[in-house]
Design a protein around this motif. Structure first.
Motif, PDB file in Angstrom:
ATOM      1  N   ALA A 115       0.833  -1.206   0.000  1.00 48.05           N
ATOM      2  CA  ALA A 115       0.000   0.000   0.000  1.00 48.05           C
ATOM      3  C   ALA A 115       0.866   1.254   0.000  1.00 48.05           C
ATOM      4  CB  ALA A 115      -0.944  -0.012   1.199  1.00 48.05           C
ATOM      5  N   ALA A 116       1.969   1.227   0.742  1.00 43.20           N
ATOM      6  CA  ALA A 116       2.854   2.387   0.805  1.00 43.20           C
ATOM      7  C   ALA A 116       3.501   2.685  -0.542  1.00 43.20           C
ATOM      8  CB  ALA A 116       3.933   2.153   1.865  1.00 43.20           C
ATOM      9  N   ARG A 117       3.504   1.707  -1.437  1.00 46.90           N
ATOM     10  CA  ARG A 117       4.079   1.895  -2.770  1.00 46.90           C
ATOM     11  C   ARG A 117       3.040   2.342  -3.800  1.00 46.90           C
ATOM     12  NH1 ARG A 117       7.587  -3.762  -2.724  1.00 46.90           N
ATOM     13  NH2 ARG A 117       8.976  -3.184  -0.995  1.00 46.90           N
ATOM     14  N   GLY A 118       1.831   2.586  -3.352  1.00 51.31           N
ATOM     15  CA  GLY A 118       0.798   3.065  -4.255  1.00 51.31           C
ATOM     16  C   GLY A 118      -0.112   1.988  -4.804  1.00 51.31           C
ATOM     17  N   LEU A 119      -0.076   0.805  -4.202  1.00 51.65           N
ATOM     18  CA  LEU A 119      -0.931  -0.303  -4.645  1.00 51.65           C
ATOM     19  C   LEU A 119      -2.161  -0.355  -3.737  1.00 51.65           C
ATOM     20  CD1 LEU A 119       1.921  -2.854  -5.331  1.00 51.65           C
ATOM     21  CD2 LEU A 119       0.499  -1.709  -7.045  1.00 51.65           C
ATOM     22  N   LEU A 120      -3.214   0.333  -4.168  1.00 45.38           N
ATOM     23  CA  LEU A 120      -4.438   0.401  -3.371  1.00 45.38           C
ATOM     24  C   LEU A 120      -5.141  -0.943  -3.305  1.00 45.38           C
ATOM     25  CD1 LEU A 120      -6.448   2.356  -1.893  1.00 45.38           C
ATOM     26  CD2 LEU A 120      -7.638   2.551  -4.092  1.00 45.38           C
ATOM     27  N   LEU A 121      -5.057  -1.705  -4.388  1.00 43.45           N
ATOM     28  CA  LEU A 121      -5.733  -2.994  -4.473  1.00 43.45           C
ATOM     29  C   LEU A 121      -4.752  -4.053  -4.941  1.00 43.45           C
ATOM     30  CD1 LEU A 121      -8.236  -4.856  -4.520  1.00 43.45           C
ATOM     31  CD2 LEU A 121      -8.682  -4.017  -6.844  1.00 43.45           C
ATOM     32  N   VAL A 122      -4.643  -5.124  -4.170  1.00 49.50           N
ATOM     33  CA  VAL A 122      -3.732  -6.224  -4.479  1.00 49.50           C
ATOM     34  C   VAL A 122      -4.490  -7.539  -4.319  1.00 49.50           C
ATOM     35  CG1 VAL A 122      -1.635  -7.426  -3.719  1.00 49.50           C
ATOM     36  CG2 VAL A 122      -1.705  -4.924  -3.720  1.00 49.50           C
ATOM     37  N   GLY A 123      -4.184  -8.494  -5.183  1.00 52.58           N
ATOM     38  CA  GLY A 123      -4.724  -9.842  -5.048  1.00 52.58           C
ATOM     39  C   GLY A 123      -3.586 -10.818  -4.807  1.00 52.58           C
ATOM     40  N   LEU A 124      -3.501 -11.359  -3.614  1.00 53.31           N
ATOM     41  CA  LEU A 124      -2.477 -12.348  -3.288  1.00 53.31           C
ATOM     42  C   LEU A 124      -3.020 -13.739  -3.598  1.00 53.31           C
ATOM     43  CD1 LEU A 124      -1.411 -10.996   0.240  1.00 53.31           C
ATOM     44  CD2 LEU A 124      -0.425 -10.421  -1.996  1.00 53.31           C
ATOM     45  N   ASP A 125      -2.203 -14.549  -4.264  1.00 52.19           N
ATOM     46  CA  ASP A 125      -2.575 -15.940  -4.527  1.00 52.19           C
ATOM     47  C   ASP A 125      -1.782 -16.835  -3.589  1.00 52.19           C
ATOM     48  OD1 ASP A 125      -4.274 -15.075  -6.462  1.00 52.19           O
ATOM     49  OD2 ASP A 125      -3.070 -15.755  -8.163  1.00 52.19           O
ATOM     50  N   VAL A 126      -2.496 -17.684  -2.858  1.00 49.08           N
ATOM     51  CA  VAL A 126      -1.877 -18.557  -1.863  1.00 49.08           C
ATOM     52  C   VAL A 126      -2.396 -19.982  -2.060  1.00 49.08           C
ATOM     53  CG1 VAL A 126      -1.689 -19.073   0.614  1.00 49.08           C
ATOM     54  CG2 VAL A 126      -1.575 -16.697  -0.189  1.00 49.08           C
ATOM     55  N   ILE A 127      -1.481 -20.926  -2.132  1.00 49.80           N
ATOM     56  CA  ILE A 127      -1.833 -22.346  -2.173  1.00 49.80           C
ATOM     57  C   ILE A 127      -1.298 -22.974  -0.896  1.00 49.80           C
ATOM     58  CG2 ILE A 127      -1.544 -24.544  -3.368  1.00 49.80           C
ATOM     59  CD1 ILE A 127      -1.190 -22.983  -5.972  1.00 49.80           C
ATOM     60  N   GLY A 128      -2.179 -23.575  -0.102  1.00 50.54           N
ATOM     61  CA  GLY A 128      -1.770 -24.084   1.196  1.00 50.54           C
ATOM     62  C   GLY A 128      -1.251 -22.949   2.049  1.00 50.54           C
ATOM     63  N   ASP A 129       0.018 -23.014   2.419  1.00 48.04           N
ATOM     64  CA  ASP A 129       0.643 -21.971   3.230  1.00 48.04           C
ATOM     65  C   ASP A 129       1.619 -21.116   2.427  1.00 48.04           C
ATOM     66  OD1 ASP A 129      -0.704 -22.754   5.521  1.00 48.04           O
ATOM     67  OD2 ASP A 129       0.904 -24.090   6.198  1.00 48.04           O
ATOM     68  N   SER A 130       1.616 -21.259   1.088  1.00 41.94           N
ATOM     69  CA  SER A 130       2.649 -20.622   0.268  1.00 41.94           C
ATOM     70  C   SER A 130       2.078 -19.568  -0.663  1.00 41.94           C
ATOM     71  CB  SER A 130       3.396 -21.669  -0.559  1.00 41.94           C
ATOM     72  OG  SER A 130       4.063 -22.596   0.274  1.00 41.94           O
ATOM     73  N   LEU A 131       2.685 -18.407  -0.654  1.00 44.15           N
ATOM     74  CA  LEU A 131       2.369 -17.337  -1.602  1.00 44.15           C
ATOM     75  C   LEU A 131       2.897 -17.719  -2.976  1.00 44.15           C
ATOM     76  CD1 LEU A 131       1.455 -14.302  -2.020  1.00 44.15           C
ATOM     77  CD2 LEU A 131       3.855 -13.715  -1.521  1.00 44.15           C
ATOM     78  N   THR A 132       2.048 -17.604  -4.015  1.00 51.15           N
ATOM     79  CA  THR A 132       2.475 -17.989  -5.362  1.00 51.15           C
ATOM     80  C   THR A 132       2.491 -16.823  -6.337  1.00 51.15           C
ATOM     81  OG1 THR A 132       0.228 -18.637  -6.013  1.00 51.15           O
ATOM     82  CG2 THR A 132       1.655 -20.350  -5.065  1.00 51.15           C
ATOM     83  N   GLU A 133       1.652 -15.799  -6.145  1.00 53.07           N
ATOM     84  CA  GLU A 133       1.640 -14.637  -7.026  1.00 53.07           C
ATOM     85  C   GLU A 133       1.150 -13.419  -6.254  1.00 53.07           C
ATOM     86  OE1 GLU A 133      -0.400 -14.946 -10.767  1.00 53.07           O
ATOM     87  OE2 GLU A 133       0.450 -16.914 -11.238  1.00 53.07           O
ATOM     88  N   ILE A 134       1.528 -12.238  -6.754  1.00 51.08           N
ATOM     89  CA  ILE A 134       1.013 -10.970  -6.243  1.00 51.08           C
ATOM     90  C   ILE A 134       0.403 -10.242  -7.434  1.00 51.08           C
ATOM     91  CG2 ILE A 134       1.564  -8.780  -5.141  1.00 51.08           C
ATOM     92  CD1 ILE A 134       3.922 -10.160  -3.771  1.00 51.08           C
TER      93      ILE A 134
END
Length: 318
Positions: free
Chosen positions: A267-286
């Motif tokens: 958010a501090a970088r100007g990303l008002l909206l983000v979609g995080l992709d998570v499989i199990g306990d692991s982040l896979t994409e932003i």
């Protein structure tokens, strides 16, 4: 407020699930004025500010014939981006050269005083597959390379792997190679164009059968529900565009840990909206270009994602 949406053609929207439509509907309900255009309609000329050729639209409330436009191509009207309250960049991927050039035009508009969400410099700096490299504590075993020998070594170590292009969307171009290594060479050649293009390789996460979770983060704060996109039949991809079934569910403790750790930073970088992709306990994409799943989460849980987003947009503009 006067809002300009830069998006794919309105005529292509599937309004029963489109997140940009949900934003427009909520904004219109609050009395905000809506304009739209595509990236191809944005221009700059010396002596002028960045300008878009736009259509002024109103919503009808009809599911099919859902909008009225005061202008029709090729008679859109010129609109200086610095003279609207907010520009919302909602063009779907791929992040190709034209998308890249559009972000530079939008950066010029920002220098001229425009308010653009998500920030165009942040869009350039956070390619959706590669942005996870900054947060290795949250990701599974991952390799980024164009070297086929690297891919073979990664497969020998992890045995069951996923290969994907860096510019794909909706599950496009994703392959799984199991312990037998069947077709590893031909898949690698296809994705890396015989060494000319970089690809990503990740250890296969068996938790995918429980869903590829889309976690929305708005203004640095996670939405309390995610959408688990569950693969169907023999498919390995959970993406809705690839036939996955979307099931809304509360965030797990690990989901919340990831989202609350990354949210304020992004958010501090100007990303008002983000979609995080998570499989199990692991982040896979932003995902930062045009994160989706607003309507599916709202319809299944009653949590109004579009309302929260427009609240955050209005707060950012104060």
């Amino acid at each position: 407020m006067r809002l300009l949406f830069i998006a794919d053609p309105l005529e292509t929207f599937k309004t029963h699930k489109d997140s940009t439509f949900a934003m427009m509907r909520e904004a219109a309900a609050r009395g905000h004025t809506l304009m739209c255009c595509g990236p191809q309609d944005v221009r700059w000329q010396r002596g002028e500010k960045v300008t878009a050729f736009v259509r002024d639209i109103t919503l009808t409330g009809d599911a099919d014939d859902w909008f009225r436009a005061a202008q029709q191509p090729p008679d859109e009207r010129p609109q200086v981006l610095a003279e609207v309250d907010a520009v919302l960049m909602r063009k779907d991927p791929p992040f190709d050269p034209e998308y890249f050039y559009a972000t530079h035009l939008l950066s010029q508009a920002v220098r001229e005083g425009a308010r653009v969400f998500n920030d165009p410099a942040a869009l350039r700096n956070h390619p959706e597959k590669l942005a996870i490299l900054e947060f290795p504590q949250f990701i599974g075993p991952t390799l980024v390379t164009r070297d086929a020998a690297d891919v073979r070594r990664f497969h020998a170590e992890h045995r069951d792997i996923i290969l994907k292009p860096l510019d794909g969307m909706g599950g496009m171009g994703i392959f799984r190679v199991g312990p037998d290594g069947l077709n590893l060479g031909s898949i690698t050649e296809t994705l890396n164009a015989d060494g000319a293009q970089t690809l990503m390789v990740q250890r296969y996460l068996p938790e995918i059968v429980q869903g590829d979770k889309r976690i929305l983060v708005i203004g640095g704060v996670p939405v309390p529900y995610c959408l688990a996109r569950i693969p169907q039949g023999s498919e390995i991809r959970g993406n809705l565009a690839a036939g996955g079934k979307g099931v809304a569910q509360p965030l797990s403790d690990r989901d919340r840990e990831i989202a609350t750790s990354l949210g304020p930073i992004l958010a501090a970088r100007g990303l008002l909206l983000v979609g995080l992709d998570v499989i199990g306990d692991s982040l896979t994409e932003i995902n930062v270009t045009s994160p989706t799943c607003f309507q599916e989460i709202t319809q299944q849980t009653g949590f109004d994602v579009a309302k929260v987003f427009i609240d955050a947009l209005e707060a950012a503009l104060r």
